[in-house]
Motif scaffolding. Structure first.
Motif, PDB file in Angstrom:
ATOM      1  N   PHE A  73       0.832  -1.204   0.000  1.00 20.30           N
ATOM      2  CA  PHE A  73       0.000   0.000   0.000  1.00 20.30           C
ATOM      3  C   PHE A  73       0.867   1.255   0.000  1.00 20.30           C
ATOM      4  O   PHE A  73       0.565   2.229  -0.700  1.00 20.30           O
ATOM      5  CB  PHE A  73      -0.940   0.011   1.203  1.00 20.30           C
ATOM      6  CG  PHE A  73      -1.694   1.305   1.337  1.00 20.30           C
ATOM      7  CD1 PHE A  73      -2.789   1.562   0.537  1.00 20.30           C
ATOM      8  CD2 PHE A  73      -1.296   2.267   2.261  1.00 20.30           C
ATOM      9  CE1 PHE A  73      -3.482   2.771   0.643  1.00 20.30           C
ATOM     10  CE2 PHE A  73      -1.980   3.463   2.376  1.00 20.30           C
ATOM     11  CZ  PHE A  73      -3.073   3.715   1.564  1.00 20.30           C
ATOM     12  N   VAL A  74       1.946   1.239   0.772  1.00 26.98           N
ATOM     13  CA  VAL A  74       2.855   2.386   0.832  1.00 26.98           C
ATOM     14  C   VAL A  74       3.401   2.695  -0.563  1.00 26.98           C
ATOM     15  O   VAL A  74       3.415   3.843  -1.009  1.00 26.98           O
ATOM     16  CB  VAL A  74       4.006   2.125   1.835  1.00 26.98           C
ATOM     17  CG1 VAL A  74       5.078   3.189   1.731  1.00 26.98           C
ATOM     18  CG2 VAL A  74       3.464   2.033   3.249  1.00 26.98           C
ATOM     19  N   LYS A  75       3.827   1.655  -1.268  1.00 30.21           N
ATOM     20  CA  LYS A  75       4.359   1.837  -2.627  1.00 30.21           C
ATOM     21  C   LYS A  75       3.259   2.288  -3.590  1.00 30.21           C
ATOM     22  O   LYS A  75       3.462   3.188  -4.405  1.00 30.21           O
ATOM     23  CB  LYS A  75       4.996   0.549  -3.127  1.00 30.21           C
ATOM     24  CG  LYS A  75       5.656   0.710  -4.488  1.00 30.21           C
ATOM     25  CD  LYS A  75       6.307  -0.575  -4.937  1.00 30.21           C
ATOM     26  CE  LYS A  75       7.008  -0.429  -6.259  1.00 30.21           C
ATOM     27  NZ  LYS A  75       6.214   0.155  -7.329  1.00 30.21           N
ATOM     28  N   GLU A  76       2.082   1.681  -3.491  1.00 29.21           N
ATOM     29  CA  GLU A  76       0.975   2.051  -4.377  1.00 29.21           C
ATOM     30  C   GLU A  76       0.588   3.515  -4.170  1.00 29.21           C
ATOM     31  O   GLU A  76       0.353   4.243  -5.129  1.00 29.21           O
ATOM     32  CB  GLU A  76      -0.232   1.145  -4.120  1.00 29.21           C
ATOM     33  CG  GLU A  76      -1.420   1.484  -4.991  1.00 29.21           C
ATOM     34  CD  GLU A  76      -2.624   0.601  -4.712  1.00 29.21           C
ATOM     35  OE1 GLU A  76      -3.573   0.661  -5.514  1.00 29.21           O
ATOM     36  OE2 GLU A  76      -2.623  -0.137  -3.711  1.00 29.21           O
ATOM     37  N   ARG A  77       0.511   3.935  -2.915  1.00 30.36           N
ATOM     38  CA  ARG A  77       0.166   5.328  -2.620  1.00 30.36           C
ATOM     39  C   ARG A  77       1.214   6.263  -3.200  1.00 30.36           C
ATOM     40  O   ARG A  77       0.889   7.286  -3.799  1.00 30.36           O
ATOM     41  CB  ARG A  77       0.043   5.557  -1.115  1.00 30.36           C
ATOM     42  CG  ARG A  77      -0.382   6.972  -0.784  1.00 30.36           C
ATOM     43  CD  ARG A  77      -0.359   7.238   0.715  1.00 30.36           C
ATOM     44  NE  ARG A  77      -0.921   8.509   1.033  1.00 30.36           N
ATOM     45  CZ  ARG A  77      -0.337   9.692   0.796  1.00 30.36           C
ATOM     46  NH1 ARG A  77       0.825   9.751   0.209  1.00 30.36           N
ATOM     47  NH2 ARG A  77      -0.934  10.814   1.139  1.00 30.36           N
ATOM     48  N   TYR A  78       2.486   5.919  -3.032  1.00 31.55           N
ATOM     49  CA  TYR A  78       3.552   6.760  -3.592  1.00 31.55           C
ATOM     50  C   TYR A  78       3.424   6.835  -5.109  1.00 31.55           C
ATOM     51  O   TYR A  78       3.505   7.912  -5.701  1.00 31.55           O
ATOM     52  CB  TYR A  78       4.940   6.236  -3.192  1.00 31.55           C
ATOM     53  CG  TYR A  78       6.036   7.107  -3.751  1.00 31.55           C
ATOM     54  CD1 TYR A  78       6.286   8.366  -3.217  1.00 31.55           C
ATOM     55  CD2 TYR A  78       6.792   6.687  -4.836  1.00 31.55           C
ATOM     56  CE1 TYR A  78       7.261   9.193  -3.749  1.00 31.55           C
ATOM     57  CE2 TYR A  78       7.784   7.501  -5.376  1.00 31.55           C
ATOM     58  CZ  TYR A  78       8.008   8.751  -4.823  1.00 31.55           C
ATOM     59  OH  TYR A  78       8.981   9.566  -5.365  1.00 31.55           O
ATOM     60  N   ASP A  79       3.210   5.688  -5.749  1.00 37.51           N
ATOM     61  CA  ASP A  79       3.094   5.654  -7.208  1.00 37.51           C
ATOM     62  C   ASP A  79       1.931   6.504  -7.718  1.00 37.51           C
ATOM     63  O   ASP A  79       2.060   7.203  -8.723  1.00 37.51           O
ATOM     64  CB  ASP A  79       2.917   4.222  -7.707  1.00 37.51           C
ATOM     65  CG  ASP A  79       4.180   3.394  -7.574  1.00 37.51           C
ATOM     66  OD1 ASP A  79       5.274   3.973  -7.379  1.00 37.51           O
ATOM     67  OD2 ASP A  79       4.080   2.155  -7.651  1.00 37.51           O
ATOM     68  N   LEU A  80       0.798   6.432  -7.026  1.00 36.91           N
ATOM     69  CA  LEU A  80      -0.414   7.109  -7.502  1.00 36.91           C
ATOM     70  C   LEU A  80      -0.497   8.582  -7.114  1.00 36.91           C
ATOM     71  O   LEU A  80      -1.049   9.394  -7.858  1.00 36.91           O
ATOM     72  CB  LEU A  80      -1.657   6.391  -6.982  1.00 36.91           C
ATOM     73  CG  LEU A  80      -1.891   4.992  -7.533  1.00 36.91           C
ATOM     74  CD1 LEU A  80      -3.079   4.335  -6.843  1.00 36.91           C
ATOM     75  CD2 LEU A  80      -2.098   5.038  -9.046  1.00 36.91           C
ATOM     76  N   ILE A  81       0.023   8.941  -5.947  1.00 33.39           N
ATOM     77  CA  ILE A  81      -0.168  10.300  -5.430  1.00 33.39           C
ATOM     78  C   ILE A  81       1.146  11.071  -5.323  1.00 33.39           C
ATOM     79  O   ILE A  81       1.312  12.137  -5.917  1.00 33.39           O
ATOM     80  CB  ILE A  81      -0.874  10.262  -4.063  1.00 33.39           C
ATOM     81  CG1 ILE A  81      -2.252   9.613  -4.221  1.00 33.39           C
ATOM     82  CG2 ILE A  81      -0.997  11.662  -3.468  1.00 33.39           C
ATOM     83  CD1 ILE A  81      -2.950   9.310  -2.916  1.00 33.39           C
ATOM     84  N   ASP A  82       2.068  10.543  -4.544  1.00 31.31           N
ATOM     85  CA  ASP A  82       3.261  11.308  -4.214  1.00 31.31           C
ATOM     86  C   ASP A  82       4.262  11.414  -5.364  1.00 31.31           C
ATOM     87  O   ASP A  82       4.864  12.465  -5.573  1.00 31.31           O
ATOM     88  CB  ASP A  82       3.952  10.723  -2.976  1.00 31.31           C
ATOM     89  CG  ASP A  82       3.061  10.806  -1.751  1.00 31.31           C
ATOM     90  OD1 ASP A  82       2.322  11.803  -1.620  1.00 31.31           O
ATOM     91  OD2 ASP A  82       3.089   9.873  -0.939  1.00 31.31           O
ATOM     92  N   TYR A  83       4.472  10.339  -6.112  1.00 28.24           N
ATOM     93  CA  TYR A  83       5.454  10.377  -7.204  1.00 28.24           C
ATOM     94  C   TYR A  83       5.087  11.430  -8.254  1.00 28.24           C
ATOM     95  O   TYR A  83       5.947  12.251  -8.628  1.00 28.24           O
ATOM     96  CB  TYR A  83       5.626   9.002  -7.832  1.00 28.24           C
ATOM     97  CG  TYR A  83       6.627   8.995  -8.959  1.00 28.24           C
ATOM     98  CD1 TYR A  83       7.997   9.060  -8.691  1.00 28.24           C
ATOM     99  CD2 TYR A  83       6.213   8.946 -10.277  1.00 28.24           C
ATOM    100  CE1 TYR A  83       8.925   9.070  -9.726  1.00 28.24           C
ATOM    101  CE2 TYR A  83       7.131   8.956 -11.315  1.00 28.24           C
ATOM    102  CZ  TYR A  83       8.481   9.020 -11.029  1.00 28.24           C
ATOM    103  OH  TYR A  83       9.388   9.042 -12.064  1.00 28.24           O
ATOM    104  N   PRO A  84       3.845  11.466  -8.749  1.00 25.66           N
ATOM    105  CA  PRO A  84       3.510  12.512  -9.736  1.00 25.66           C
ATOM    106  C   PRO A  84       3.704  13.918  -9.164  1.00 25.66           C
ATOM    107  O   PRO A  84       4.187  14.816  -9.853  1.00 25.66           O
ATOM    108  CB  PRO A  84       2.036  12.250 -10.071  1.00 25.66           C
ATOM    109  CG  PRO A  84       1.838  10.810  -9.761  1.00 25.66           C
ATOM    110  CD  PRO A  84       2.731  10.517  -8.586  1.00 25.66           C
TER     111      PRO A  84
END
Length: 114
Positions: A73-84
């Motif tokens: 979930f931590v990685k998914e959240r980063y990929d979807l929200i924080d990375y962009p």
């Protein structure tokens, strides 16, 4: 400054001694509007996607077990929200900082200056 509205909610008048050192933290201070108010702007950046995810996972594992989030979930959240958002800030801030500290390898921090 209210990030939700983009407006200044309150102004505080103050007098600083001549040649003070004031450190302001946050991505907003690198905006073109704020840039002109500072003598020097420094950006600290992890530098790589893999290192950022590794650090996020490491922080999660340091929490007490009952407060940990699932690492997927931590990685998914980063990929979807924080990375962009990180990429947007890197692009936006590129022209506004004087010094970049690349902390991809904390044993050998790289310093780039304009």
């Amino acid at each position: 400054y209210n990030r939700a509205t983009g407006e200044c909610d309150e102004c505080i008048d103050t007098t600083l001694p001549e040649r003070p050192v004031v450190i302001c933290e946050g991505t907003g201070v690198l905006s073109p509007i704020m840039r002109g108010l500072f003598d020097l702007c420094v950006r600290v950046d992890v530098g790589s996607y893999d290192e950022t995810v590794r650090r996020l996972e490491e922080r999660e594992l340091e929490k007490i077990p009952s407060q940990r989030l699932d690492l997927a979930f931590v990685k998914e959240r980063y990929d979807l929200i924080d990375y962009p958002y990180d990429q947007y800030l890197r692009s936006r801030d590129r022209r506004n900082f004087d010094v970049l500290l690349d902390t991809s390898d904390v044993a050998s921090i790289k310093v780039y200056k304009r």
